[in-house]
Design a protein around this motif. Structure first.
Motif, PDB file in Angstrom:
ATOM      1  N   ALA A 237       1.070  -0.918   0.349  1.00  0.00           N
ATOM      2  CA  ALA A 237      -0.054  -0.236   0.156  1.00  0.00           C
ATOM      3  C   ALA A 237       1.173   1.466   0.377  1.00  0.00           C
ATOM      4  O   ALA A 237       0.612   2.338  -0.633  1.00  0.00           O
ATOM      5  CB  ALA A 237      -1.213   0.120   1.150  1.00  0.00           C
ATOM      6  N   THR A 265      -5.910   0.543   7.508  1.00  0.00           N
ATOM      7  CA  THR A 265      -5.559   2.329   7.523  1.00  0.00           C
ATOM      8  C   THR A 265      -4.074   1.926   6.638  1.00  0.00           C
ATOM      9  O   THR A 265      -3.268   2.087   7.650  1.00  0.00           O
ATOM     10  CB  THR A 265      -5.825   2.511   9.127  1.00  0.00           C
ATOM     11  OG1 THR A 265      -6.524   1.490   9.328  1.00  0.00           O
ATOM     12  CG2 THR A 265      -6.294   3.893   8.661  1.00  0.00           C
ATOM     13  N   VAL A 283      -6.724   6.288   4.309  1.00  0.00           N
ATOM     14  CA  VAL A 283      -7.937   5.937   3.528  1.00  0.00           C
ATOM     15  C   VAL A 283      -8.092   4.362   3.775  1.00  0.00           C
ATOM     16  O   VAL A 283      -7.428   4.584   4.857  1.00  0.00           O
ATOM     17  CB  VAL A 283      -7.627   5.676   2.052  1.00  0.00           C
ATOM     18  CG1 VAL A 283      -7.654   6.605   1.361  1.00  0.00           C
ATOM     19  CG2 VAL A 283      -6.568   4.966   1.828  1.00  0.00           C
ATOM     20  N   THR A 284      -9.677   3.820   4.221  1.00  0.00           N
ATOM     21  CA  THR A 284      -9.189   2.581   4.929  1.00  0.00           C
ATOM     22  C   THR A 284      -9.663   1.707   4.122  1.00  0.00           C
ATOM     23  O   THR A 284     -10.694   1.695   2.578  1.00  0.00           O
ATOM     24  CB  THR A 284      -9.950   2.700   5.859  1.00  0.00           C
ATOM     25  OG1 THR A 284     -11.202   2.757   5.552  1.00  0.00           O
ATOM     26  CG2 THR A 284      -9.195   3.619   7.381  1.00  0.00           C
ATOM     27  N   GLY A 285      -9.314   0.898   3.622  1.00  0.00           N
ATOM     28  CA  GLY A 285      -9.633  -1.304   3.216  1.00  0.00           C
ATOM     29  C   GLY A 285      -9.303  -2.113   3.475  1.00  0.00           C
ATOM     30  O   GLY A 285      -8.837  -2.508   4.611  1.00  0.00           O
ATOM     31  N   ASP A 289      -6.742  -4.812  -0.614  1.00  0.00           N
ATOM     32  CA  ASP A 289      -6.853  -3.694  -2.006  1.00  0.00           C
ATOM     33  C   ASP A 289      -5.751  -3.427  -1.469  1.00  0.00           C
ATOM     34  O   ASP A 289      -5.408  -1.890  -2.230  1.00  0.00           O
ATOM     35  CB  ASP A 289      -8.457  -3.292  -1.938  1.00  0.00           C
ATOM     36  CG  ASP A 289      -9.657  -4.110  -2.473  1.00  0.00           C
ATOM     37  OD1 ASP A 289      -8.778  -4.980  -2.949  1.00  0.00           O
ATOM     38  OD2 ASP A 289     -10.024  -4.127  -1.620  1.00  0.00           O
ATOM     39  N   MET A 293      -5.581   0.704  -2.796  1.00  0.00           N
ATOM     40  CA  MET A 293      -5.146   1.826  -2.070  1.00  0.00           C
ATOM     41  C   MET A 293      -4.357   2.575  -1.729  1.00  0.00           C
ATOM     42  O   MET A 293      -4.925   4.097  -1.567  1.00  0.00           O
ATOM     43  CB  MET A 293      -5.573   1.478  -0.260  1.00  0.00           C
ATOM     44  CG  MET A 293      -7.442   0.755   0.216  1.00  0.00           C
ATOM     45  SD  MET A 293      -6.685  -0.484   1.410  1.00  0.00           S
ATOM     46  CE  MET A 293      -6.539   0.852   2.828  1.00  0.00           C
ATOM     47  N   LYS A 296      -5.022   5.120  -4.772  1.00  0.00           N
ATOM     48  CA  LYS A 296      -6.571   6.140  -4.364  1.00  0.00           C
ATOM     49  C   LYS A 296      -5.742   7.324  -3.667  1.00  0.00           C
ATOM     50  O   LYS A 296      -6.197   8.063  -3.240  1.00  0.00           O
ATOM     51  CB  LYS A 296      -6.940   5.241  -3.718  1.00  0.00           C
ATOM     52  CG  LYS A 296      -8.560   5.743  -3.020  1.00  0.00           C
ATOM     53  CD  LYS A 296      -9.446   5.389  -2.247  1.00  0.00           C
ATOM     54  CE  LYS A 296     -11.187   5.679  -1.537  1.00  0.00           C
ATOM     55  NZ  LYS A 296     -11.940   4.896  -1.184  1.00  0.00           N
TER      56      LYS A 296
END
Length: 319
Positions: A237, A265, A283-285, A289, A293, A296
């Protein structure tokens, strides 16, 4: 595994610095423990970043600064894989090479080490005009944002050299990666761990990235035993975030990642060198992903003005 693979020698590439060797010998020992019939040899070399100590890293250009010589030896077949501090490994690798695995992360935070005369101080109680040593634009920008009354001075050299300069009184405090101090058995020198509210860490900081040839399935299967999935997800990430901003190692981009209750996170910042501008978002997810993320978050910060900040810094670095 077939016997012809089990009896061969595998060559591990490493920089010559004390910290690099500590990290590489850990990898060597772990692989030897899992695969006792294979001979793992360490081959060392100096990289461009090791040789140039009188110029700020940001002025040299950071494309493969601490990795290119090792990558050349991998591509030529002289070594089978290389052990890097993941924060030194560019997010775009040369054709024919890939990130083979990411190991379990040490503490990724930044740490403050102080001169003895300040042993009763924390970073927010150091006196006005205190001289803080750092070679990182990321640390510099964030600390200037929070502590504009400090003086900042570049510091280069290995960890021991930096600590000696501090102890001799050249600096009131220096900022180093906690992971490096811990791995070198110098945890007692850590005076304060800087919280994310003050300093977000570098992309990949605290993790080791093992780079190998893309199609070398033998090596990739061996390296799987060292992979730590939660660390890898966090770092993928972070690296996607950095890649999305087209940033290198020597730009004021910081991150913080956590995985709790199957939620990743990711927080990121881009700051101007003078600390006046600091753009931050989260961002969180799902950890699965991770890369999307990171992309994004990069887009969100770019929409908030991050690209303009980076364009100014990159122009200054080229000047």
């Amino acid at each position: 595994m077939s016997s012809n693979v089990a009896t061969r020698t595998i060559r591990i590439g490493s920089r010559k610095s004390q910290l690099a060797l500590v990290q590489t010998h850990w990898v060597q020992a772990e692989l030897s423990r899992h695969f006792p019939d294979i001979n793992f040899e360490v081959s060392t070399m100096e990289t461009q970043g090791d040789k140039i100590l009188d110029v700020a890293l940001s002025k040299i250009g950071d494309k493969g600064l601490f990795t290119q010589e090792l990558e050349d030896d991998m591509l030529s077949g002289d070594i089978d894989f290389a052990v890097h501090s993941l924060k030194d490994l560019p997010t775009n690798l040369p054709e024919g090479l890939r990130l083979g695995c990411v190991t379990q992360r040490e503490d990724p935070a930044d740490a403050m080490v102080v001169h003895e005369k300040h042993k009763d101080k924390q970073i927010d109680t150091l006196p006005e005009g205190a001289v803080i040593g750092t070679s990182s634009l990321r640390r510099l920008a964030q600390l200037r944002h929070h502590f504009p009354h400090f003086k900042f001075k570049d510091i280069r050299g290995n960890v021991n050299t930096r600590l000696r300069k501090l102890d001799e009184g050249e600096y009131d405090a220096i900022i180093l990666a906690a992971a490096g101090l811990n791995r070198l058995g110098m945890s007692d020198r850590i005076h304060q761990i800087l919280p994310p509210s003050i300093s977000l860490h570098a992309v990949g900081q605290g993790a080791l990235g093992i780079e190998c040839r893309s199609g070398d399935d033998d090596i990739l299967s061996l390296l799987k035993v060292l992979e730590h999935e939660p660390t890898a997800q966090r770092c993928y990430a972070e690296r996607a975030f950095l890649r999305g901003l087209e940033g290198g190692c020597q730009v004021p981009i910081g991150v913080n990642t956590t995985i709790e209750n199957d939620t990743l996170t990711l927080t990121g910042i881009v700051a101007s060198l003078d600390g006046q501008q600091l753009i931050k978002d989260t961002v969180t997810g799902s950890p699965t992903d991770a890369e999307s993320m990171g992309s994004k978050l990069a887009n969100r910060l770019r929409d908030q003005g991050a690209q303009e900040i980076l364009d100014v810094i990159n122009a200054e670095n080229r000047a």
